[in-house]
Motif scaffolding. Structure first.
Motif, mmCIF file in Angstrom:
data_model
loop_
_atom_site.group_PDB
_atom_site.id
_atom_site.type_symbol
_atom_site.label_atom_id
_atom_site.label_comp_id
_atom_site.label_asym_id
_atom_site.label_seq_id
_atom_site.Cartn_x
_atom_site.Cartn_y
_atom_site.Cartn_z
ATOM 1 N N GLY A 155 0.755 -1.238 0.000
ATOM 2 C CA GLY A 155 0.000 0.000 0.000
ATOM 3 C C GLY A 155 0.787 1.291 0.000
ATOM 4 O O GLY A 155 0.198 2.371 0.160
ATOM 5 N N TYR A 156 2.118 1.229 -0.207
ATOM 6 C CA TYR A 156 2.922 2.451 -0.200
ATOM 7 C C TYR A 156 3.773 2.554 -1.464
ATOM 8 O O TYR A 156 4.123 1.542 -2.081
ATOM 9 N N LYS A 157 4.090 3.781 -1.831
ATOM 10 C CA LYS A 157 5.005 4.022 -2.951
ATOM 11 C C LYS A 157 6.101 4.971 -2.505
ATOM 12 O O LYS A 157 5.900 5.824 -1.628
ATOM 13 N N ILE A 158 7.279 4.795 -3.090
ATOM 14 C CA ILE A 158 8.410 5.672 -2.773
ATOM 15 C C ILE A 158 8.225 7.001 -3.488
ATOM 16 O O ILE A 158 8.081 7.053 -4.708
ATOM 17 N N LYS A 159 8.228 8.086 -2.720
ATOM 18 C CA LYS A 159 8.084 9.416 -3.307
ATOM 19 C C LYS A 159 9.434 10.034 -3.621
ATOM 20 O O LYS A 159 9.644 10.593 -4.700
ATOM 21 N N GLN A 160 10.373 9.945 -2.670
ATOM 22 C CA GLN A 160 11.715 10.500 -2.888
ATOM 23 C C GLN A 160 12.681 9.884 -1.884
ATOM 24 O O GLN A 160 12.278 9.369 -0.840
ATOM 25 N N LEU A 161 13.953 9.941 -2.243
ATOM 26 C CA LEU A 161 14.987 9.447 -1.329
ATOM 27 C C LEU A 161 16.238 10.287 -1.478
ATOM 28 O O LEU A 161 16.445 10.961 -2.496
ATOM 29 N N GLN A 162 17.092 10.234 -0.431
ATOM 30 C CA GLN A 162 18.324 11.018 -0.431
ATOM 31 C C GLN A 162 19.395 10.327 0.394
ATOM 32 O O GLN A 162 19.256 10.173 1.605
ATOM 33 N N PRO A 163 20.515 9.883 -0.235
ATOM 34 C CA PRO A 163 21.647 9.368 0.545
ATOM 35 C C PRO A 163 22.410 10.522 1.195
ATOM 36 O O PRO A 163 22.555 11.600 0.610
ATOM 37 N N VAL A 164 22.895 10.268 2.405
ATOM 38 C CA VAL A 164 23.637 11.275 3.174
ATOM 39 C C VAL A 164 24.896 10.618 3.720
ATOM 40 O O VAL A 164 24.826 9.563 4.348
ATOM 41 N N ASP A 165 26.053 11.236 3.476
ATOM 42 C CA ASP A 165 27.314 10.653 3.951
ATOM 43 C C ASP A 165 27.584 11.087 5.385
ATOM 44 O O ASP A 165 28.044 12.188 5.641
ATOM 45 N N PHE A 216 29.569 9.109 7.371
ATOM 46 C CA PHE A 216 30.833 8.504 7.802
ATOM 47 C C PHE A 216 31.866 8.515 6.675
ATOM 48 O O PHE A 216 32.184 7.466 6.112
ATOM 49 N N PRO A 217 32.392 9.697 6.307
ATOM 50 C CA PRO A 217 33.445 9.741 5.298
ATOM 51 C C PRO A 217 34.636 8.859 5.679
ATOM 52 O O PRO A 217 34.893 8.629 6.863
ATOM 53 N N GLN A 218 35.314 8.358 4.680
ATOM 54 C CA GLN A 218 36.488 7.474 4.779
ATOM 55 C C GLN A 218 36.094 6.021 5.085
ATOM 56 O O GLN A 218 36.947 5.152 5.131
ATOM 57 N N THR A 219 34.802 5.764 5.317
ATOM 58 C CA THR A 219 34.300 4.403 5.480
ATOM 59 C C THR A 219 33.262 4.144 4.392
ATOM 60 O O THR A 219 32.874 5.052 3.647
ATOM 61 N N ALA A 220 32.786 2.898 4.323
ATOM 62 C CA ALA A 220 31.801 2.533 3.298
ATOM 63 C C ALA A 220 30.363 2.742 3.755
ATOM 64 O O ALA A 220 29.435 2.501 2.993
ATOM 65 N N HIS A 221 30.157 3.182 4.986
ATOM 66 C CA HIS A 221 28.796 3.336 5.508
ATOM 67 C C HIS A 221 28.076 4.505 4.837
ATOM 68 O O HIS A 221 28.683 5.529 4.532
ATOM 69 N N ILE A 222 26.764 4.336 4.642
ATOM 70 C CA ILE A 222 25.969 5.385 4.016
ATOM 71 C C ILE A 222 24.572 5.397 4.631
ATOM 72 O O ILE A 222 23.957 4.349 4.831
ATOM 73 N N GLU A 223 24.090 6.583 4.968
ATOM 74 C CA GLU A 223 22.718 6.762 5.460
ATOM 75 C C GLU A 223 21.828 7.130 4.270
ATOM 76 O O GLU A 223 22.264 7.824 3.342
ATOM 77 N N THR A 224 20.572 6.689 4.324
ATOM 78 C CA THR A 224 19.622 7.023 3.274
ATOM 79 C C THR A 224 18.291 7.406 3.910
ATOM 80 O O THR A 224 17.803 6.711 4.803
ATOM 81 N N VAL A 225 17.731 8.509 3.460
ATOM 82 C CA VAL A 225 16.426 8.957 3.924
ATOM 83 C C VAL A 225 15.425 8.738 2.790
ATOM 84 O O VAL A 225 15.666 9.154 1.653
ATOM 85 N N VAL A 226 14.295 8.069 3.104
ATOM 86 C CA VAL A 226 13.302 7.720 2.084
ATOM 87 C C VAL A 226 11.923 8.157 2.564
ATOM 88 O O VAL A 226 11.534 7.895 3.707
ATOM 89 N N GLN A 227 11.178 8.829 1.680
ATOM 90 C CA GLN A 227 9.794 9.194 1.976
ATOM 91 C C GLN A 227 8.856 8.305 1.182
ATOM 92 O O GLN A 227 8.988 8.162 -0.041
ATOM 93 N N LEU A 228 7.908 7.677 1.902
ATOM 94 C CA LEU A 228 6.893 6.850 1.261
ATOM 95 C C LEU A 228 5.520 7.440 1.493
ATOM 96 O O LEU A 228 5.234 7.975 2.577
ATOM 97 N N GLU A 229 4.655 7.355 0.474
ATOM 98 C CA GLU A 229 3.281 7.840 0.561
ATOM 99 C C GLU A 229 2.318 6.670 0.497
ATOM 100 O O GLU A 229 2.548 5.707 -0.252
ATOM 101 N N ARG A 230 1.232 6.776 1.250
ATOM 102 C CA ARG A 230 0.192 5.761 1.179
ATOM 103 C C ARG A 230 -0.565 5.927 -0.143
ATOM 104 O O ARG A 230 -0.890 7.053 -0.570
ATOM 105 N N ILE A 231 -0.815 4.805 -0.811
ATOM 106 C CA ILE A 231 -1.592 4.816 -2.037
ATOM 107 C C ILE A 231 -3.059 4.731 -1.644
ATOM 108 O O ILE A 231 -3.537 3.683 -1.177
ATOM 109 N N ASP A 232 -3.787 5.827 -1.801
ATOM 110 C CA ASP A 232 -5.206 5.835 -1.437
ATOM 111 C C ASP A 232 -6.009 5.027 -2.446
ATOM 112 O O ASP A 232 -5.896 5.223 -3.675
ATOM 113 N N LYS A 233 -6.821 4.118 -1.946
ATOM 114 C CA LYS A 233 -7.622 3.253 -2.822
ATOM 115 C C LYS A 233 -8.787 4.035 -3.402
ATOM 116 O O LYS A 233 -9.511 4.726 -2.699
ATOM 117 N N ALA A 234 -8.934 3.927 -4.713
ATOM 118 C CA ALA A 234 -10.013 4.647 -5.389
ATOM 119 C C ALA A 234 -11.339 3.982 -5.052
ATOM 120 O O ALA A 234 -11.421 2.771 -4.976
#
Length: 465
Positions: free
Chosen positions: A435-445, A447-465
């Motif tokens: 019941g959800y769709k991805i609206k937008q996302l954004q990776p954020v560093d 921890f520089p110098q390491t391989a770790h990565i944070e990601t912020v994702v916004q999901l919207e509820r798909i309203d049933k017609a």
């Protein structure tokens, strides 16, 4: 009959085997991999396209673990700057010799690949990673181990996969004040001959040095983790440290007599100065206790909190629930706009901190509760659906019970802050199938110098017609 005398062996000690390898890719931890005799050779500090000489340390069933000796052909992404003198001993920053722009590309691709495996890239692209400024000196907290080697005191990080402490007097990713405090403590522990914990014999006093810095105020809180309670040497050391480094506003002692790898024990007492550190993130002030968890890169934490607030677009008619809320960073930012915000956190100590922080910021519409995230959501299933639920889970992601409770409660939107692309992608797949769709996302560093990565994702509820 007399036996003939045996000839004394004249062979020298066998030298470690060395391999000539060509690196073809990095793994998820940013460590170089190369094919060799139907196995995979693991070479930290080597990058794709490089030809290297590496020393064999251990041969497993499928992998050969090695130590980088030298590079014969450098990759284009290798920097010419030597940022860390103990890079190949510590192994804590596998990407430190990679140009920062290439680190960001690697992390963007890391998120893209994880989402691609779950078939989630049909309607959305992965944008460029928000870089950390600066990429060095960003760590505002450190948990460092004590050890003694040939009567010399070491304070540093454990070498990856071992209990060997690598002394790092000038760690390039630590805030400069952390390095200053560490140097002063090292010298004084050496001078006073204070005993240092030996994990093999489980004897000695000092186990860990925990330093937390407020980059905003330039102040620091220090905690000595000890094997047993000490009311003689450590109070004296604390008083001396605050006199020597005026930026230190408080010193605590935490007692941890367990034989495991857990750093902090359950009992913490104040030796000198103030009980907490006050940090400012955006326009929110946070009181941080010695044992509380908080993001180590405060600049990037502020960007994430601001992004969540911007995407949420809440007003006084809206309500929100912040799961894994910690000491309240996200919840308090949302409370600036929302009518009502609840924060849920498993650790009771963090909930106490979060409640104090709501009072500190005069945000009376924000309330915090201790409990399991899934169980607490299930209790709220009969209530009016919240406008927003935010989740910031540990690396393993959300449990099945929590995901089920999320889409049963049906908030209008979900904002997911993740520290692992693989668990994030798995959970997003479940949410988009329910019941959800991805609206937008954004990776954020974070921890520089390491391989770790944070990601912020916004999901919207798909309203049933």
């Amino acid at each position: 009959m007399k036996k003939p005398a045996q000839k004394r062996s004249t062979s020298k000690k066998q030298q470690p085997e060395t391999l000539k390898l060509t690196i073809d890719r990095l793994d998820h931890d940013g460590i170089g991999l190369a094919p060799y005799n139907n196995k995979i050779a693991v070479v930290q500090g080597a990058f794709p396209g490089e030809t290297v000489i590496a020393e064999v340390e251990h041969i497993g069933r499928t992998h050969i673990f090695t130590r980088l000796l030298r590079t014969l052909r450098n990759a284009q992404q290798r920097t010419t700057n030597v940022a860390c003198k103990v890079e190949h001993q510590c192994l804590g920053c596998p990407l430190i010799s990679m140009k920062y722009s290439d680190q960001l590309l690697f992390k963007q691709q890391r998120v893209t690949s994880a989402l691609q495996k779950q078939g989630l890239l049909d309607d959305i692209d992965v944008p460029a990673v928000f870089p950390s400024d600066p990429p060095f000196g960003y760590r505002a907290s450190a948990k460092l181990a004590f050890s003694r080697h040939r009567e010399k005191v070491f304070i540093g990080l454990y070498k990856r996969g071992s209990h060997e402490v690598i002394d790092c007097p000038e760690c390039p990713v630590h805030h400069p004040l952390i390095n200053k405090i560490t140097a002063v403590v090292r010298d004084e522990v050496q001078r006073q001959n204070i005993s240092v914990y030996n994990s093999r014999h489980q004897r000695g006093l000092l186990r860990y040095l925990v330093v937390r810095v407020s980059p905003h105020s330039g102040k620091a809180l220090v905690t000595f983790v000890s094997n047993f309670r000490d009311l003689q040497q450590l109070p004296k050391l604390a008083k001396w440290l605050m006199r020597k480094v005026p930026e230190v506003i408080g010193v605590h002692q935490n007692i941890n007599s367990s034989g495991g790898n857990v750093i902090l024990g359950e009992q913490t007492m104040r030796l000198q100065g103030l009980p907490d550190l006050i940090e400012t993130i955006g326009d929110i002030r946070l009181r941080i206790a010695p044992e509380a968890f908080f993001q180590i890169n405060t600049t990037q934490a502020a960007r994430i909190y601001a992004l969540v607030r911007q995407w949420a677009q809440l007003n006084k008619q809206d309500s929100a629930i912040d799961l894994y809320c910690g000491i309240g960073g996200i919840a308090l930012h949302l409370a600036k706009d929302a009518g009502q915000v609840e924060g849920i956190e498993y650790f009771a100590g963090a909930v106490r901190n979060a409640t104090e922080n709501s009072h500190l910021n005069n945000l009376n519409n924000c309330h915090f509760f201790a409990g399991d995230a899934a169980e607490e959501l299930q209790k709220r299933s009969e209530q009016r659906n919240p406008t927003l639920i935010t989740v910031n889970p540990p690396r393993k992601g959300c449990s099945d019970d929590l995901l089920e409770a999320l889409y049963k409660l049906q908030p209008k939107q979900i904002i997911y802050v993740s520290c692992d692309p693989d668990s994030l992608s798995r959970d997003l797949k479940t949410l988009t199938e329910n019941g959800y769709k991805i609206k937008q996302l954004q990776p954020v560093d974070m921890f520089p110098q390491t391989a770790h990565i944070e990601t912020v994702v916004q999901l919207e509820r798909i309203d049933k017609a």
